[in-house]
Design an enzyme around this catalytic site. Structure first.
Site, mmCIF file in Angstrom:
data_model
loop_
_atom_site.group_PDB
_atom_site.id
_atom_site.type_symbol
_atom_site.label_atom_id
_atom_site.label_comp_id
_atom_site.label_asym_id
_atom_site.label_seq_id
_atom_site.Cartn_x
_atom_site.Cartn_y
_atom_site.Cartn_z
ATOM 1 N N GLU A 1 -23.261 -7.133 45.869
ATOM 2 C CA GLU A 1 -23.265 -5.706 46.250
ATOM 3 C C GLU A 1 -22.716 -4.840 45.114
ATOM 4 O O GLU A 1 -23.218 -3.755 44.848
ATOM 5 C CB GLU A 1 -22.451 -5.520 47.533
ATOM 6 C CG GLU A 1 -23.125 -6.201 48.725
ATOM 7 C CD GLU A 1 -22.277 -6.169 49.984
ATOM 8 O OE1 GLU A 1 -21.207 -6.812 49.992
ATOM 9 O OE2 GLU A 1 -22.671 -5.498 50.944
ATOM 10 N N ALA B 1 -16.223 -10.570 48.680
ATOM 11 C CA ALA B 1 -14.980 -9.950 49.136
ATOM 12 C C ALA B 1 -13.967 -11.065 49.355
ATOM 13 O O ALA B 1 -14.339 -12.225 49.599
ATOM 14 C CB ALA B 1 -15.232 -9.195 50.426
ATOM 15 N N GLU C 1 -23.032 -13.922 53.735
ATOM 16 C CA GLU C 1 -22.160 -13.444 54.819
ATOM 17 C C GLU C 1 -22.443 -14.115 56.162
ATOM 18 O O GLU C 1 -21.520 -14.379 56.933
ATOM 19 C CB GLU C 1 -22.276 -11.915 54.980
ATOM 20 C CG GLU C 1 -21.563 -11.123 53.898
ATOM 21 C CD GLU C 1 -22.375 -10.914 52.631
ATOM 22 O OE1 GLU C 1 -23.452 -11.529 52.487
ATOM 23 O OE2 GLU C 1 -21.931 -10.128 51.781
ATOM 24 N N GLY D 1 -20.037 -9.577 48.358
ATOM 25 C CA GLY D 1 -19.578 -8.326 47.750
ATOM 26 C C GLY D 1 -19.806 -8.285 46.247
ATOM 27 O O GLY D 1 -19.905 -7.202 45.657
HETATM 28 N N1 CO8 Z 1 -12.627 -14.976 48.792
HETATM 29 C C1 CO8 Z 1 -11.412 -15.563 48.548
HETATM 30 N N2 CO8 Z 1 -11.273 -16.658 47.782
HETATM 31 C C2 CO8 Z 1 -12.386 -17.185 47.223
HETATM 32 C C3 CO8 Z 1 -13.661 -16.638 47.426
HETATM 33 C C4 CO8 Z 1 -13.753 -15.465 48.244
HETATM 34 N N3 CO8 Z 1 -14.918 -14.851 48.457
HETATM 35 N N4 CO8 Z 1 -14.567 -17.396 46.777
HETATM 36 C C5 CO8 Z 1 -13.873 -18.366 46.174
HETATM 37 N N5 CO8 Z 1 -12.558 -18.259 46.440
HETATM 38 C C6 CO8 Z 1 -11.471 -19.128 45.992
HETATM 39 C C7 CO8 Z 1 -11.502 -20.470 46.704
HETATM 40 O O1 CO8 Z 1 -10.889 -20.364 47.980
HETATM 41 C C8 CO8 Z 1 -10.734 -21.325 45.742
HETATM 42 O O2 CO8 Z 1 -9.357 -21.105 45.890
HETATM 43 P P1 CO8 Z 1 -8.325 -22.362 45.937
HETATM 44 O O3 CO8 Z 1 -8.473 -22.996 44.572
HETATM 45 O O4 CO8 Z 1 -6.999 -21.702 46.144
HETATM 46 O O5 CO8 Z 1 -8.793 -23.246 47.029
HETATM 47 C C9 CO8 Z 1 -11.133 -20.774 44.376
HETATM 48 O O6 CO8 Z 1 -11.647 -19.454 44.630
HETATM 49 C C10 CO8 Z 1 -12.226 -21.567 43.695
HETATM 50 O O7 CO8 Z 1 -13.306 -21.690 44.596
HETATM 51 P P2 CO8 Z 1 -13.996 -23.087 44.964
HETATM 52 O O8 CO8 Z 1 -13.017 -24.195 44.814
HETATM 53 O O9 CO8 Z 1 -14.654 -22.931 46.297
HETATM 54 O O10 CO8 Z 1 -15.079 -23.181 43.797
HETATM 55 P P3 CO8 Z 1 -16.464 -23.975 43.829
HETATM 56 O O11 CO8 Z 1 -16.980 -23.930 42.431
HETATM 57 O O12 CO8 Z 1 -16.306 -25.302 44.478
HETATM 58 O O13 CO8 Z 1 -17.421 -23.116 44.781
HETATM 59 C C11 CO8 Z 1 -18.446 -21.058 45.555
HETATM 60 C C12 CO8 Z 1 -17.858 -21.836 44.354
HETATM 61 C C13 CO8 Z 1 -19.750 -21.716 46.008
HETATM 62 C C14 CO8 Z 1 -18.726 -19.662 45.039
HETATM 63 C C15 CO8 Z 1 -17.422 -21.050 46.726
HETATM 64 O O14 CO8 Z 1 -16.151 -20.656 46.221
HETATM 65 C C16 CO8 Z 1 -17.779 -20.123 47.831
HETATM 66 O O15 CO8 Z 1 -18.658 -20.440 48.626
HETATM 67 N N6 CO8 Z 1 -17.108 -18.947 47.910
HETATM 68 C C17 CO8 Z 1 -17.289 -17.987 48.971
HETATM 69 C C18 CO8 Z 1 -18.577 -17.234 48.767
HETATM 70 C C19 CO8 Z 1 -18.773 -16.263 49.890
HETATM 71 O O16 CO8 Z 1 -18.918 -16.620 51.040
HETATM 72 N N7 CO8 Z 1 -18.812 -14.958 49.540
HETATM 73 C C20 CO8 Z 1 -19.029 -13.926 50.488
HETATM 74 C C21 CO8 Z 1 -17.728 -13.413 51.015
HETATM 75 S S1 CO8 Z 1 -17.943 -12.252 52.327
HETATM 76 C C22 CO8 Z 1 -18.355 -10.836 51.548
HETATM 77 O O17 CO8 Z 1 -18.433 -10.756 50.350
HETATM 78 C C23 CO8 Z 1 -18.623 -9.692 52.439
HETATM 79 C C24 CO8 Z 1 -18.679 -8.371 51.651
HETATM 80 C C25 CO8 Z 1 -18.570 -7.214 52.547
HETATM 81 C C26 CO8 Z 1 -17.201 -7.097 53.120
HETATM 82 C C27 CO8 Z 1 -17.114 -5.925 53.998
HETATM 83 C C28 CO8 Z 1 -15.686 -5.565 54.375
HETATM 84 C C29 CO8 Z 1 -15.310 -5.828 55.763
#
Ligand code: CO8
Length: 257
Positions: free
Chosen positions: A113, A65, A133, A110
């Site tokens: 999911e 998400a 999460e 997400g």
């Molecule tokens: N949300 C928003 N932006 C994201 C997300 C995300 N989930 N994941 C990556 N991005 C963005 C980064 O912020 C970055 O943006 P910017 O270039 O502007 O800084 C861009 O995408 C590229 O990402 P990275 O530079 O981090 O890329 P890497 O290759 O270094 O890393 C990863 C890749 C490991 C996937 C890393 O991006 C990461 O850890 N992302 C987050 C993963 C995460 O925690 N996902 C779970 C999110 S919570 C969720 O999904 C809950 C679902 C249920 C919600 C219920 C509703 C309330």
């Protein structure tokens, strides 16, 4: 509706939906859910669409998400955002059309999911899976706490949900989270081949398989058997698909569905 995030095309009756917001690793925002709901409504009664493939643009399937959109939400807004995603991913199961996830890269939070809401999952060797999460002080909100344990069993689900470990495609295959793993360049070709194989089967039989299996999960075994017998019987009768399929076999010809 004009799509900004989804790219859709229909190739020989197979709808390919590509989630395309690569600058945010295809993170799911409200706009995505609105577009996906619109797409699902548009294909729901379209009998020329035989299967749907969902994939991601770039190095991610979906990295979760959209954290930037979620961070300022209130308690009420958090619940609403959770229900929005639950509704969308449940709608894949309610469609009669098979929905296949072609997982090209990160399928996190997400994103996993979303993949679990599909009927089954084919992954590239580059795919990575996880429910991270708890790293954010959250729990999954798009039915991940419910679907993961149903798909992989209690132990593996709780391990992944509590540890937030990111696993590779081979481990995902081992625990039954995905059904097949292929080389990245072969992913779409392989998934298309599977979709076409399914599209060539008895269309009512395929619809009923999905319906009976999915509904059966919500029932006792006895109720599920009753549902199965009813739907099995409905494929008999003159002019029905089962009659044609069985006759074709005995007459050594292809069935005319
Ligand atoms: N949300 C928003 N932006 C994201 C997300 C995300 N989930 N994941 C990556 N991005 C963005 C980064 O912020 C970055 O943006 P910017 O270039 O502007 O800084 C861009 O995408 C590229 O990402 P990275 O530079 O981090 O890329 P890497 O290759 O270094 O890393 C990863 C890749 C490991 C996937 C890393 O991006 C990461 O850890 N992302 C987050 C993963 C995460 O925690 N996902 C779970 C999110 S919570 C969720 O999904 C809950 C679902 C249920 C919600 C219920 C509703 C309330």
């Amino acid at each position: 509706m004009d799509y900004k995030i989804l790219k859709t095309e229909v190739i020989e009756g197979i709808a390919v939906v590509t989630i395309s917001r690569p600058e945010a690793l295809n993170a799911l925002n409200t706009r995505f859910f609105n577009e996906m709901d619109d797409f699902v409504s548009s294909v729901k009664n379209n009998t020329s669409v035989k299967a749907i493939i969902i994939t991601g643009d770039g190095k991610a399937f979906v990295a979760g998400a959209d954290i930037a959109e979620m961070v300022d939400k209130t308690q009420q807004e958090g619940s609403t955002f959770s229900k929005l995603g639950q509704h969308t991913f449940s709608s894949f199961g309610e469609l009669y059309i098979p929905v296949i996830a072609a997982i090209n890269g990160f399928a996190l939070g997400g994103g996993l999911e979303l993949a679990m809401g599909c009927d089954f999952r084919i992954a590239s060797t580059k795919a990575k899976f996880g429910q991270p999460e708890v790293n954010l002080g959250l729990i999954p909100g798009y039915a991940g706490t419910q679907r993961l344990s149903r798909l992989v069993g209690l132990g593996d689900a709780l391990y992944l949900l509590m540890s937030a470990e990111m696993i590779g495609a081979d481990d995902a295959l081992r625990i039954g989270l995905v059904q097949k793993v292929v080389e990245p360049e072969a992913l779409m070709e392989e998934v298309m081949k599977i979709a076409k194989t399914i599209a060539a089967k008895g269309p009512s039989a395929v619809k009923k398989v999905k319906h009976v299996v999915r509904q059966g999960l919500e029932m006792s075994l006895k109720q599920g058997e009753e549902l199965e017998a009813r739907e099995f019987g409905s494929l008999f009768g003159e002019g029905r698909e089962g009659k044609e399929g069985m006759k074709a076999f005995l007459e050594k010809r292809k069935p005319n569905w």
